[in-house]
Scaffold this motif. Structure first.
Motif, PDB file in Angstrom:
ATOM      1  N   ALA A 148       1.230  -1.326   0.375  1.00 30.18           N
ATOM      2  CA  ALA A 148       0.150   0.373  -0.008  1.00 30.18           C
ATOM      3  C   ALA A 148       1.011   1.312  -0.110  1.00 30.18           C
ATOM      4  N   GLY A 149       2.047   1.047   0.111  1.00 25.49           N
ATOM      5  CA  GLY A 149       3.077   2.243  -0.269  1.00 25.49           C
ATOM      6  C   GLY A 149       3.553   2.550   1.243  1.00 25.49           C
ATOM      7  N   GLU A 150       4.086   1.925   2.297  1.00 23.70           N
ATOM      8  CA  GLU A 150       4.338   2.551   3.252  1.00 23.70           C
ATOM      9  C   GLU A 150       5.629   2.232   3.790  1.00 23.70           C
ATOM     10  N   PRO A 151       6.681   2.738   3.919  1.00 23.64           N
ATOM     11  CA  PRO A 151       7.809   3.005   4.101  1.00 23.64           C
ATOM     12  C   PRO A 151       7.915   1.450   4.808  1.00 23.64           C
ATOM     13  N   VAL A 152       9.145   0.877   4.525  1.00 21.28           N
ATOM     14  CA  VAL A 152       9.771  -0.291   5.928  1.00 21.28           C
ATOM     15  C   VAL A 152      10.303   0.488   7.304  1.00 21.28           C
ATOM     16  N   PRO A 153      10.666   1.443   7.200  1.00 25.17           N
ATOM     17  CA  PRO A 153      10.918   1.844   8.233  1.00 25.17           C
ATOM     18  C   PRO A 153      10.220   2.176   8.665  1.00 25.17           C
ATOM     19  N   TYR A 154       8.947   2.491   8.992  1.00 25.65           N
ATOM     20  CA  TYR A 154       7.747   2.506   9.545  1.00 25.65           C
ATOM     21  C   TYR A 154       6.935   1.595  10.218  1.00 25.65           C
ATOM     22  N   ILE A 155       7.496   0.384   8.943  1.00 27.21           N
ATOM     23  CA  ILE A 155       7.210  -0.747   9.438  1.00 27.21           C
ATOM     24  C   ILE A 155       7.443  -1.646  10.423  1.00 27.21           C
ATOM     25  N   VAL A 156       8.871  -1.588  10.433  1.00 27.16           N
ATOM     26  CA  VAL A 156       9.486  -2.240  11.622  1.00 27.16           C
ATOM     27  C   VAL A 156       9.660  -1.052  12.092  1.00 27.16           C
ATOM     28  N   GLY A 157      10.272   0.046  12.337  1.00 33.15           N
ATOM     29  CA  GLY A 157      10.163   1.276  12.895  1.00 33.15           C
ATOM     30  C   GLY A 157      11.285   1.627  13.271  1.00 33.15           C
ATOM     31  N   GLU A 158      12.881   0.872  12.971  1.00 33.81           N
ATOM     32  CA  GLU A 158      14.094   1.232  12.450  1.00 33.81           C
ATOM     33  C   GLU A 158      14.945   1.502  11.350  1.00 33.81           C
ATOM     34  N   GLN A 159      15.950   2.392  11.639  1.00 33.14           N
ATOM     35  CA  GLN A 159      16.076   2.901   9.682  1.00 33.14           C
ATOM     36  C   GLN A 159      17.733   3.047  10.720  1.00 33.14           C
ATOM     37  N   GLU A 160      18.499   2.380   9.205  1.00 33.28           N
ATOM     38  CA  GLU A 160      19.878   2.684  10.084  1.00 33.28           C
ATOM     39  C   GLU A 160      19.959   4.308   9.162  1.00 33.28           C
ATOM     40  N   PHE A 161      21.648   4.694  10.466  1.00 33.69           N
ATOM     41  CA  PHE A 161      22.169   5.787   9.632  1.00 33.69           C
ATOM     42  C   PHE A 161      23.597   5.631  10.010  1.00 33.69           C
ATOM     43  N   PHE A 162      24.600   6.087   9.429  1.00 30.55           N
ATOM     44  CA  PHE A 162      25.779   5.907   9.485  1.00 30.55           C
ATOM     45  C   PHE A 162      26.495   5.045  10.730  1.00 30.55           C
ATOM     46  N   GLY A 220      16.638  12.760  15.377  1.00 31.27           N
ATOM     47  CA  GLY A 220      17.862  12.996  15.928  1.00 31.27           C
ATOM     48  C   GLY A 220      18.995  12.689  15.370  1.00 31.27           C
ATOM     49  N   CYS A 221      18.529  12.263  14.151  1.00 31.46           N
ATOM     50  CA  CYS A 221      19.979  10.939  13.714  1.00 31.46           C
ATOM     51  C   CYS A 221      21.051  12.410  12.997  1.00 31.46           C
ATOM     52  N   ILE A 222      21.437  13.678  13.018  1.00 32.46           N
ATOM     53  CA  ILE A 222      22.650  14.249  12.931  1.00 32.46           C
ATOM     54  C   ILE A 222      23.042  14.333  13.729  1.00 32.46           C
ATOM     55  N   ALA A 223      22.317  15.083  14.949  1.00 29.80           N
ATOM     56  CA  ALA A 223      22.587  15.840  16.632  1.00 29.80           C
ATOM     57  C   ALA A 223      23.131  14.419  17.213  1.00 29.80           C
ATOM     58  N   ILE A 224      22.496  13.406  17.201  1.00 29.52           N
ATOM     59  CA  ILE A 224      23.623  11.769  17.863  1.00 29.52           C
ATOM     60  C   ILE A 224      23.903  11.545  17.414  1.00 29.52           C
ATOM     61  N   THR A 225      24.495  11.059  16.006  1.00 28.81           N
ATOM     62  CA  THR A 225      25.899  11.129  15.583  1.00 28.81           C
ATOM     63  C   THR A 225      26.573  11.929  15.025  1.00 28.81           C
ATOM     64  N   LEU A 226      26.106  13.047  15.620  1.00 26.07           N
ATOM     65  CA  LEU A 226      27.753  13.820  15.623  1.00 26.07           C
ATOM     66  C   LEU A 226      28.335  14.253  17.024  1.00 26.07           C
ATOM     67  N   ALA A 227      26.731  13.666  17.722  1.00 22.98           N
ATOM     68  CA  ALA A 227      27.654  14.078  19.456  1.00 22.98           C
ATOM     69  C   ALA A 227      28.540  12.962  19.910  1.00 22.98           C
ATOM     70  N   LEU A 228      27.839  12.032  19.245  1.00 24.06           N
ATOM     71  CA  LEU A 228      28.662  10.418  18.887  1.00 24.06           C
ATOM     72  C   LEU A 228      29.949  10.571  18.559  1.00 24.06           C
ATOM     73  N   GLU A 229      29.905  10.842  17.049  1.00 22.18           N
ATOM     74  CA  GLU A 229      31.232  10.839  16.737  1.00 22.18           C
ATOM     75  C   GLU A 229      32.542  12.077  17.409  1.00 22.18           C
ATOM     76  N   MET A 230      32.302  12.878  17.856  1.00 23.39           N
ATOM     77  CA  MET A 230      33.035  14.084  18.567  1.00 23.39           C
ATOM     78  C   MET A 230      32.438  13.911  19.983  1.00 23.39           C
ATOM     79  N   PRO A 231      33.190  13.527  21.036  1.00 20.30           N
ATOM     80  CA  PRO A 231      32.175  13.536  22.452  1.00 20.30           C
ATOM     81  C   PRO A 231      32.267  14.376  22.587  1.00 20.30           C
ATOM     82  N   GLU A 232      33.512  15.438  22.212  1.00 20.38           N
ATOM     83  CA  GLU A 232      33.622  16.874  23.045  1.00 20.38           C
ATOM     84  C   GLU A 232      33.161  17.446  22.733  1.00 20.38           C
TER      85      GLU A 232
END
Ligand code: GLN
Length: 272
Positions: free
Chosen positions: A60-74, A118-130
């Motif tokens: 019906a067109g629903e994106p897989v990430p919404y169906i499974v509730g998650e998506q990989e990023f970085f 939060g994918c951008i903020a969280i990725t950058l916070a984890l990649e640059m802990p300082e």
């Protein structure tokens, strides 16, 4: 009972093969790779019924990430649900750009506006802990998802609700500001295929440049001297976005291409 191989073979007529595997793996709480060695295992009738329902949603067109509730990023897994934009591989270009810039210019604080999952903020916070990271969103629903992801992935982020800079105290200043704002033109026919995602995360409803313009315009009031502003935009907006940066205020304004060789991120540094 049918085997995993048979069930996946039948599903391949209805949805993308890769997506069928993601959906079945989600139901069986396993990784897709598991099927390589277990494709003769039997699928219980209960799982078969549930798989059928997921296939119908996908058809019906629903994106897989919404169906499974998650998506990989970085290389990390982010929870997503309706109400937040699904993280895109294109946005990894913004991450890589900021990581490279930060390696050459010391930075201690970063703001991500319109954070969504939060994918951008969280990725950058984890990649640059300082880095001290602040993230905003207009949507309470999105902020709840972003906070949940920050907690699960153990990133320390300071969240604020509100529209662009209005979410922040007047005197808040940062070394880096990033954003992936809505930039699709309201008349772009691609929007029709994105009907499950929040429309306000996709288009500004005006010209695709309205929010990009607002972000550049007020950035000098919230950046430290030599601070970096980096924004994601559409493949055909590079020149228009560079033109938003007033030469008397900004230097080193340039556009970075994504892996598909399309203009994707434009950045500039504030003169001191
Ligand atoms: N990159 C997304 C798309 O084209 C749009 C995201 C956005 O507008 N920020 O599907």
């Amino acid at each position: 009972m049918a085997t995993i191989k048979e069930v996946l073979f039948a599903a391949a007529h209805r949805v993308d093969r890769f997506e069928a595997r993601l959906l079945l793996a989600h139901l069986l709480h396993c990784r897709r790779e598991y099927f390589i060695t277990h494709d003769n295992d039997e699928v219980t009738p209960e799982i078969a019924v549930r798989f059928e329902s997921l296939l119908s949603r996908r058809e019906a067109g629903e994106p897989v990430p919404y169906i499974v509730g998650e998506q990989e990023f970085f290389s990390r897994t982010f929870k997503v649900r309706e109400g937040v934009l699904i993280p895109r591989p294109d946005t990894e270009t913004l991450i890589e750009t900021v990581l490279q810039e930060a390696a050459n210019h010391r930075a201690t604080s970063l703001l991500d506006m319109g954070t969504g999952s939060g994918c951008i903020a969280i990725t950058l916070a984890l990649e640059m802990p300082e880095l001290a990271v602040t993230a905003t969103d207009f949507s309470e629903k999105a902020l709840a998802v972003a906070k949940d992801n920050a907690e699960t992935l153990k990133a320390r982020i300071c969240f604020h609700q509100g529209s662009w800079y209005k979410a922040l105290p007047n005197d808040a200043r940062f070394d880096i500001i990033v954003s992936n704002p809505p930039y699709i033109h309201p008349q772009d026919h691609h929007l029709a295929n994105l009907r499950y995602e929040p429309i306000t995360a996709l288009t500004d409803g005006v010209d695709g440049l309205k929010d990009l313009r607002a972000i550049v315009a007020d950035a000098p009031n919230h950046l430290n001297a030599n601070g970096l502003l980096a924004m994601e935009h559409g493949w055909d907006q590079g020149e228009a976005v560079r033109n938003l940066f007033d030469e008397s205020l900004w230097y080193d304004v340039r556009t970075i291409k994504d892996l598909g060789d399309n203009d994707r991120v434009t950045l500039g540094r504030l003169k001191s």
